[in-house]
Design a protein around this motif. Structure first.
Motif, PDB file in Angstrom:
ATOM      1  N   CYS A 173      34.552  21.320  38.283  1.00  0.00           N
ATOM      2  CA  CYS A 173      34.990  21.243  36.890  1.00  0.00           C
ATOM      3  C   CYS A 173      33.841  20.766  36.010  1.00  0.00           C
ATOM      4  O   CYS A 173      32.957  20.042  36.473  1.00  0.00           O
ATOM      5  CB  CYS A 173      36.154  20.259  36.763  1.00  0.00           C
ATOM      6  SG  CYS A 173      37.617  20.750  37.669  1.00  0.00           S
ATOM      7  N   VAL A 174      33.893  21.186  34.759  1.00  0.00           N
ATOM      8  CA  VAL A 174      32.882  20.757  33.792  1.00  0.00           C
ATOM      9  C   VAL A 174      33.565  20.077  32.605  1.00  0.00           C
ATOM     10  O   VAL A 174      34.681  20.430  32.234  1.00  0.00           O
ATOM     11  CB  VAL A 174      32.021  21.943  33.294  1.00  0.00           C
ATOM     12  CG1 VAL A 174      31.192  22.509  34.430  1.00  0.00           C
ATOM     13  CG2 VAL A 174      32.870  23.035  32.665  1.00  0.00           C
ATOM     14  N   THR A 175      32.889  19.105  32.038  1.00  0.00           N
ATOM     15  CA  THR A 175      33.386  18.410  30.853  1.00  0.00           C
ATOM     16  C   THR A 175      33.187  19.311  29.649  1.00  0.00           C
ATOM     17  O   THR A 175      32.085  19.826  29.431  1.00  0.00           O
ATOM     18  CB  THR A 175      32.603  17.102  30.631  1.00  0.00           C
ATOM     19  OG1 THR A 175      32.599  16.344  31.836  1.00  0.00           O
ATOM     20  CG2 THR A 175      33.195  16.293  29.498  1.00  0.00           C
ATOM     21  N   VAL A 176      34.240  19.503  28.838  1.00  0.00           N
ATOM     22  CA  VAL A 176      34.103  20.312  27.630  1.00  0.00           C
ATOM     23  C   VAL A 176      34.395  19.524  26.358  1.00  0.00           C
ATOM     24  O   VAL A 176      34.064  19.970  25.264  1.00  0.00           O
ATOM     25  CB  VAL A 176      34.987  21.584  27.674  1.00  0.00           C
ATOM     26  CG1 VAL A 176      34.540  22.495  28.795  1.00  0.00           C
ATOM     27  CG2 VAL A 176      36.455  21.251  27.799  1.00  0.00           C
ATOM     28  N   TYR A 177      35.014  18.354  26.503  1.00  0.00           N
ATOM     29  CA  TYR A 177      35.374  17.583  25.311  1.00  0.00           C
ATOM     30  C   TYR A 177      35.613  16.128  25.701  1.00  0.00           C
ATOM     31  O   TYR A 177      36.229  15.852  26.731  1.00  0.00           O
ATOM     32  CB  TYR A 177      36.656  18.165  24.694  1.00  0.00           C
ATOM     33  CG  TYR A 177      37.259  17.363  23.574  1.00  0.00           C
ATOM     34  CD1 TYR A 177      36.810  17.502  22.268  1.00  0.00           C
ATOM     35  CD2 TYR A 177      38.302  16.463  23.814  1.00  0.00           C
ATOM     36  CE1 TYR A 177      37.373  16.767  21.231  1.00  0.00           C
ATOM     37  CE2 TYR A 177      38.865  15.726  22.787  1.00  0.00           C
ATOM     38  CZ  TYR A 177      38.401  15.881  21.494  1.00  0.00           C
ATOM     39  OH  TYR A 177      38.947  15.155  20.481  1.00  0.00           O
ATOM     40  N   VAL A 178      35.125  15.227  24.867  1.00  0.00           N
ATOM     41  CA  VAL A 178      35.465  13.815  24.979  1.00  0.00           C
ATOM     42  C   VAL A 178      35.844  13.382  23.571  1.00  0.00           C
ATOM     43  O   VAL A 178      35.066  13.568  22.635  1.00  0.00           O
ATOM     44  CB  VAL A 178      34.287  12.961  25.494  1.00  0.00           C
ATOM     45  CG1 VAL A 178      34.680  11.489  25.535  1.00  0.00           C
ATOM     46  CG2 VAL A 178      33.821  13.430  26.856  1.00  0.00           C
ATOM     47  N   GLY A 179      37.038  12.850  23.423  1.00  0.00           N
ATOM     48  CA  GLY A 179      37.477  12.492  22.078  1.00  0.00           C
ATOM     49  C   GLY A 179      38.215  11.182  22.033  1.00  0.00           C
ATOM     50  O   GLY A 179      38.758  10.708  23.027  1.00  0.00           O
ATOM     51  N   GLY A 180      38.230  10.621  20.853  1.00  0.00           N
ATOM     52  CA  GLY A 180      38.988   9.408  20.607  1.00  0.00           C
ATOM     53  C   GLY A 180      38.509   8.221  21.410  1.00  0.00           C
ATOM     54  O   GLY A 180      39.291   7.323  21.699  1.00  0.00           O
ATOM     55  N   ILE A 181      37.209   8.194  21.746  1.00  0.00           N
ATOM     56  CA  ILE A 181      36.733   7.064  22.543  1.00  0.00           C
ATOM     57  C   ILE A 181      36.780   5.798  21.683  1.00  0.00           C
ATOM     58  O   ILE A 181      36.364   5.797  20.538  1.00  0.00           O
ATOM     59  CB  ILE A 181      35.330   7.308  23.133  1.00  0.00           C
ATOM     60  CG1 ILE A 181      35.005   6.248  24.173  1.00  0.00           C
ATOM     61  CG2 ILE A 181      34.278   7.404  22.059  1.00  0.00           C
ATOM     62  CD1 ILE A 181      33.900   6.617  25.117  1.00  0.00           C
ATOM     63  N   ARG A 182      37.349   4.786  22.273  1.00  0.00           N
ATOM     64  CA  ARG A 182      37.519   3.522  21.551  1.00  0.00           C
ATOM     65  C   ARG A 182      37.084   2.383  22.456  1.00  0.00           C
ATOM     66  O   ARG A 182      37.603   2.216  23.553  1.00  0.00           O
ATOM     67  CB  ARG A 182      39.000   3.371  21.179  1.00  0.00           C
ATOM     68  CG  ARG A 182      39.372   2.053  20.589  1.00  0.00           C
ATOM     69  CD  ARG A 182      39.098   2.021  19.088  1.00  0.00           C
ATOM     70  NE  ARG A 182      39.744   0.861  18.494  1.00  0.00           N
ATOM     71  CZ  ARG A 182      39.113  -0.243  18.144  1.00  0.00           C
ATOM     72  NH1 ARG A 182      37.821  -0.350  18.327  1.00  0.00           N
ATOM     73  NH2 ARG A 182      39.765  -1.244  17.605  1.00  0.00           N
ATOM     74  N   THR A 237      39.280  -2.380  27.967  1.00  0.00           N
ATOM     75  CA  THR A 237      38.008  -2.433  27.255  1.00  0.00           C
ATOM     76  C   THR A 237      37.710  -1.143  26.514  1.00  0.00           C
ATOM     77  O   THR A 237      37.123  -1.170  25.441  1.00  0.00           O
ATOM     78  CB  THR A 237      36.844  -2.731  28.215  1.00  0.00           C
ATOM     79  OG1 THR A 237      36.742  -1.678  29.159  1.00  0.00           O
ATOM     80  CG2 THR A 237      37.044  -4.050  28.929  1.00  0.00           C
ATOM     81  N   THR A 238      38.109  -0.002  27.087  1.00  0.00           N
ATOM     82  CA  THR A 238      37.769   1.294  26.512  1.00  0.00           C
ATOM     83  C   THR A 238      38.863   2.285  26.870  1.00  0.00           C
ATOM     84  O   THR A 238      39.478   2.179  27.932  1.00  0.00           O
ATOM     85  CB  THR A 238      36.428   1.807  27.076  1.00  0.00           C
ATOM     86  OG1 THR A 238      35.465   0.762  27.021  1.00  0.00           O
ATOM     87  CG2 THR A 238      35.905   3.004  26.312  1.00  0.00           C
ATOM     88  N   GLU A 239      39.074   3.274  25.983  1.00  0.00           N
ATOM     89  CA  GLU A 239      40.006   4.359  26.288  1.00  0.00           C
ATOM     90  C   GLU A 239      39.545   5.623  25.588  1.00  0.00           C
ATOM     91  O   GLU A 239      38.850   5.555  24.571  1.00  0.00           O
ATOM     92  CB  GLU A 239      41.433   3.999  25.863  1.00  0.00           C
ATOM     93  CG  GLU A 239      41.591   3.779  24.375  1.00  0.00           C
ATOM     94  CD  GLU A 239      42.991   3.315  24.006  1.00  0.00           C
ATOM     95  OE1 GLU A 239      43.956   3.719  24.672  1.00  0.00           O
ATOM     96  OE2 GLU A 239      43.104   2.551  23.031  1.00  0.00           O
ATOM     97  N   CYS A 240      39.928   6.768  26.150  1.00  0.00           N
ATOM     98  CA  CYS A 240      39.597   8.041  25.522  1.00  0.00           C
ATOM     99  C   CYS A 240      40.357   9.175  26.202  1.00  0.00           C
ATOM    100  O   CYS A 240      41.011   8.984  27.224  1.00  0.00           O
ATOM    101  CB  CYS A 240      38.101   8.322  25.557  1.00  0.00           C
ATOM    102  SG  CYS A 240      37.474   8.768  27.173  1.00  0.00           S
ATOM    103  N   LEU A 241      40.214  10.354  25.619  1.00  0.00           N
ATOM    104  CA  LEU A 241      40.737  11.581  26.203  1.00  0.00           C
ATOM    105  C   LEU A 241      39.542  12.452  26.546  1.00  0.00           C
ATOM    106  O   LEU A 241      38.616  12.590  25.747  1.00  0.00           O
ATOM    107  CB  LEU A 241      41.637  12.311  25.202  1.00  0.00           C
ATOM    108  CG  LEU A 241      42.263  13.607  25.706  1.00  0.00           C
ATOM    109  CD1 LEU A 241      43.317  13.313  26.772  1.00  0.00           C
ATOM    110  CD2 LEU A 241      42.895  14.371  24.554  1.00  0.00           C
TER     111      LEU A 241
END
Length: 148
Positions: free
Chosen positions: A46-55, A99-103
């Protein structure tokens, strides 16, 4: 497997100029846990195509126990939307804090890099349903801003 949790100690080699774990290192851990979850689900590379909403909620201290949990939140025809939560804390205290979260979105690909179908994931619990709705809403919002 629709979820995976990685656990390890934050090492001195990950320190930033402020004496805490570097944010880029945390993002690497997120990608690794997401990859493990996506690959386990799809049984393919699998390849990463999107990282969003990192907090980033709070820093991770050197020596903390770190837990990176990646959970399948939503599937498309070839993609897997994975919610990742990072928790850490002093082992002597016994309590880990978020500490951190994201989609993060991965696509299953063949040996030529072409997208391949993945099995659909169906949320079963109220928490999983809410997570799936949240992931889809975040993705829809991201797509809407890309069209402008």
């Amino acid at each position: 497997m629709s979820a995976i949790t990685l656990r390890f100690l934050a090492e001195p080699s990950t320190v930033n100029f402020g004496g805490k774990v570097h944010g880029g290192t945390v993002m690497k851990w997120i990608d690794e846990a997401g990859y493990a979850c996506a690959t386990s689900w799809s049984k393919r590379y699998c390849v990463t195509v999107y990282v969003g909403g990192i907090r980033f909620h709070r820093p991770i201290m050197i020596g903390d126990l770190v837990e990176v949990e990646a959970r399948l939140a939503y599937t498309g025809s070839t993609s897997m939307n994975i919610a990742v939560e990072v928790r850490s804390g002093d082992m002597k205290g016994g309590q880990l804090q978020k500490t951190t979260e994201c989609l993060i979105v991965f696509v299953s690909v063949d040996s030529h890099g072409r997208p391949m179908p993945v099995d659909a994931w169906t949320p079963e619990t109220p928490g999983e349903v809410a997570l799936a709705q949240s992931a889809k809403a975040q993705l829809d919002a991201s797509r809407a801003t890309q069209k402008d």
